[in-house]
Write a protein that holds these residues in place. Sequence first.
Motif, mmCIF file in Angstrom:
data_model
loop_
_atom_site.group_PDB
_atom_site.id
_atom_site.type_symbol
_atom_site.label_atom_id
_atom_site.label_comp_id
_atom_site.label_asym_id
_atom_site.label_seq_id
_atom_site.Cartn_x
_atom_site.Cartn_y
_atom_site.Cartn_z
ATOM 1 N N VAL A 207 55.421 -51.194 -48.165
ATOM 2 C CA VAL A 207 55.925 -51.470 -47.108
ATOM 3 C C VAL A 207 54.813 -52.354 -46.166
ATOM 4 C CG1 VAL A 207 56.857 -50.761 -44.867
ATOM 5 C CG2 VAL A 207 57.746 -50.010 -46.640
ATOM 6 N N LYS A 208 53.757 -51.456 -46.246
ATOM 7 C CA LYS A 208 52.517 -52.183 -45.378
ATOM 8 C C LYS A 208 51.924 -53.567 -46.071
ATOM 9 C CE LYS A 208 50.088 -48.015 -45.603
ATOM 10 N NZ LYS A 208 48.958 -47.146 -45.443
ATOM 11 N N GLY A 209 51.952 -53.598 -47.466
ATOM 12 C CA GLY A 209 51.708 -54.618 -48.248
ATOM 13 C C GLY A 209 52.577 -56.171 -47.765
ATOM 14 N N CYS A 210 53.874 -55.715 -47.747
ATOM 15 C CA CYS A 210 54.862 -56.788 -47.048
ATOM 16 C C CYS A 210 54.603 -57.233 -45.797
ATOM 17 C CB CYS A 210 56.222 -56.353 -47.151
ATOM 18 S SG CYS A 210 56.684 -55.963 -48.873
ATOM 19 N N LEU A 211 54.400 -56.025 -44.860
ATOM 20 C CA LEU A 211 54.164 -56.520 -43.437
ATOM 21 C C LEU A 211 52.937 -57.369 -43.471
ATOM 22 C CD1 LEU A 211 54.756 -53.205 -41.818
ATOM 23 C CD2 LEU A 211 56.104 -55.263 -41.607
ATOM 24 N N ASN A 212 51.819 -57.154 -44.307
ATOM 25 C CA ASN A 212 50.487 -57.745 -44.030
ATOM 26 C C ASN A 212 50.679 -59.179 -44.846
ATOM 27 O OD1 ASN A 212 48.776 -55.534 -43.423
ATOM 28 N ND2 ASN A 212 48.497 -54.877 -45.360
ATOM 29 N N ALA A 213 51.582 -59.475 -45.730
ATOM 30 C CA ALA A 213 51.901 -60.635 -46.338
ATOM 31 C C ALA A 213 52.634 -61.575 -45.364
ATOM 32 C CB ALA A 213 52.907 -60.496 -47.449
ATOM 33 N N ALA A 214 53.448 -61.014 -44.368
ATOM 34 C CA ALA A 214 54.245 -61.508 -43.420
ATOM 35 C C ALA A 214 53.208 -61.767 -41.880
ATOM 36 C CB ALA A 214 55.384 -60.782 -42.930
ATOM 37 N N ARG A 215 52.126 -61.415 -41.995
ATOM 38 C CA ARG A 215 51.257 -61.473 -40.850
ATOM 39 C C ARG A 215 51.711 -60.636 -39.643
ATOM 40 N NH1 ARG A 215 48.782 -67.374 -41.507
ATOM 41 N NH2 ARG A 215 47.997 -67.187 -43.634
ATOM 42 N N ILE A 216 52.570 -59.474 -39.955
ATOM 43 C CA ILE A 216 52.748 -58.894 -38.819
ATOM 44 C C ILE A 216 51.858 -57.723 -38.408
ATOM 45 C CG2 ILE A 216 54.906 -57.157 -37.996
ATOM 46 C CD1 ILE A 216 55.736 -60.081 -38.118
ATOM 47 N N LYS A 217 51.381 -57.661 -37.471
ATOM 48 C CA LYS A 217 50.380 -56.385 -37.044
ATOM 49 C C LYS A 217 51.107 -55.199 -36.934
ATOM 50 C CE LYS A 217 46.983 -59.536 -34.946
ATOM 51 N NZ LYS A 217 46.336 -59.971 -33.811
ATOM 52 N N TYR A 218 50.494 -54.187 -37.351
ATOM 53 C CA TYR A 218 51.199 -52.726 -37.491
ATOM 54 C C TYR A 218 50.004 -51.534 -37.248
ATOM 55 C CZ TYR A 218 50.297 -52.229 -42.297
ATOM 56 O OH TYR A 218 49.337 -52.275 -43.255
ATOM 57 N N GLN A 219 50.434 -50.614 -36.822
ATOM 58 C CA GLN A 219 49.344 -49.351 -37.039
ATOM 59 C C GLN A 219 50.275 -48.077 -37.470
ATOM 60 O OE1 GLN A 219 48.041 -49.436 -32.941
ATOM 61 N NE2 GLN A 219 49.312 -47.655 -32.343
ATOM 62 N N VAL A 220 49.654 -47.108 -38.009
ATOM 63 C CA VAL A 220 50.246 -46.030 -38.618
ATOM 64 C C VAL A 220 50.315 -44.771 -37.677
ATOM 65 C CG1 VAL A 220 50.377 -44.632 -40.664
ATOM 66 C CG2 VAL A 220 49.774 -46.754 -41.015
ATOM 67 N N ASN A 221 51.346 -44.371 -37.164
ATOM 68 C CA ASN A 221 51.198 -43.447 -36.386
ATOM 69 C C ASN A 221 52.179 -42.298 -36.946
ATOM 70 O OD1 ASN A 221 51.940 -41.685 -34.165
ATOM 71 N ND2 ASN A 221 52.918 -43.238 -32.837
ATOM 72 N N PRO A 222 51.246 -41.169 -37.320
ATOM 73 C CA PRO A 222 52.004 -40.188 -37.935
ATOM 74 C C PRO A 222 52.856 -39.120 -37.474
ATOM 75 C CG PRO A 222 49.735 -40.069 -38.479
ATOM 76 C CD PRO A 222 49.987 -41.330 -37.396
ATOM 77 N N SER A 223 52.832 -39.305 -35.907
ATOM 78 C CA SER A 223 53.650 -38.639 -35.197
ATOM 79 C C SER A 223 55.192 -39.049 -34.942
ATOM 80 C CB SER A 223 53.143 -38.289 -33.789
ATOM 81 O OG SER A 223 53.016 -39.780 -33.225
ATOM 82 N N ILE A 224 55.454 -40.215 -35.461
ATOM 83 C CA ILE A 224 56.865 -40.768 -35.395
ATOM 84 C C ILE A 224 57.686 -39.961 -36.538
ATOM 85 C CG2 ILE A 224 58.390 -42.825 -35.697
ATOM 86 C CD1 ILE A 224 56.143 -44.472 -34.649
ATOM 87 N N VAL A 225 58.713 -39.485 -35.920
ATOM 88 C CA VAL A 225 59.634 -38.817 -36.858
ATOM 89 C C VAL A 225 61.234 -39.511 -36.422
ATOM 90 C CG1 VAL A 225 58.508 -36.736 -37.263
ATOM 91 C CG2 VAL A 225 60.080 -36.867 -35.402
#
Length: 435
Positions: free
Chosen positions: A240-258
């Motif tokens: 998933v992160k690789g696909c977002l990187n390929a689409a140049r969509i910035k993101y951050q991993v937040n382990p607290s999201i449930v």
Amino acid sequence: MDLITKRVYGAEDILPADVYKWQFLEDIMRSQAKAYGFKEIRTPVFEHTELFNRSVGDTTDIVQKEMYTFTTKGGDSLSLKPEGTAGAARAMLEHGLYNDGYPIKAYYLTACYRYEKKNYGRQREFHQFGMEVYGAASAYADAEVMCAAHSVFDRLDVQNISLEINSIGCKECRPKYTAALREYFGSHESELCDTCRSRLTRNPMRILDCKSPVCSKIAADAPKVLDFLCEECHDHFEEVKGCLNAARIKYQVNPSIVRGLDYYTRTVFEFVAPEVGTVCGGGRYDGLIEELGGQHTPSLGFGMGMERLLLLLNKQNIAIPEPPVCDLFVIGLGEKAKQKAFSLIEGVRSASLIAEGDIVGRTLKAQMKYANKIHARFSMVIGDSEMEENCAVLKNMTTKEETKVPLDDGFFNAFFAAYVDDSNSDLINRLNKMK
């Protein structure tokens, strides 16, 4: 004035002066949904309560505290929809949409209802734009759904909105994480709120979503779900992160999201703006269709709060285009002139332009004042002398320039054709040349 009643607390009227803002958002949302291959679905505003108990989860705040549930005269328990996913999933199963082949892509614009305290950007009746995908297990589907949500913010030129993502595992790795949470929160049981103490044995992940300051503080040091992912869930999240990187969509991993609904598995995400908080949230729910009686169907989607999005646009001073104004206001003085004006107004409207006339009995002066009030671009006055001469006075309400125009149908056909073809042209000059 003593009204017999007023609107219900937590519900708002969307007045004509503001509804164009909603229509603008809806148009963009529909446009982006179509660009991603989604088709609209519309489901009832109420469903059998069991649907939400099974899908949303009976340990969630929504089911325990917030649903509008009532018993019908026939004895059925029904609830107003608290979110859009469950109804869409039920409709997909009930009508066998899967027979057309996967993936099934559906979007909706719907009102939802939760009996909760009215707060910033949220009412008890609120509105969601949602997109749902059924039958797609690929990480590319996760990324596509996030890109679709991002495209709406991009079209609106929203700034400083961040995409936060997490994975909450699957039925294979979730039990180990649940056990770790139960052990951790068990050591703080006496400090937890009453609701979270009941969640401790049933679904300790819900404690992570508690809004109580005490429970939130305890949850901050709880075990992180990413440390418990099985190899398959780990690899999916990395893809998933690789696909977002390929689409140049910035993101951050937040382990607290449930997320606040029990049906989520693996990928979960939120779009968060500092001014208003979470504007859009979603993720994957691969077990939902099975829970509703169907066969295993990997699924995912999101819900975007329209009230909160409008609030964000206002906070960021993002202008929404003003609605179109009246193109021509026709004034008739005398019975025959009024009938002629009425006929011309209908002719203008048939050319897909906006035309208005007096229907409340105003004087000439009052009609001109009203034409100014509604920002009419042009006005036309027809009186007895105009009827005899077969012409009328056309006035540019901005420049105040006036010119006489004949009333025969041939001229108006040419006039409206020129107006539609080039509405930014100097119409008065065009008319003068055409005479």
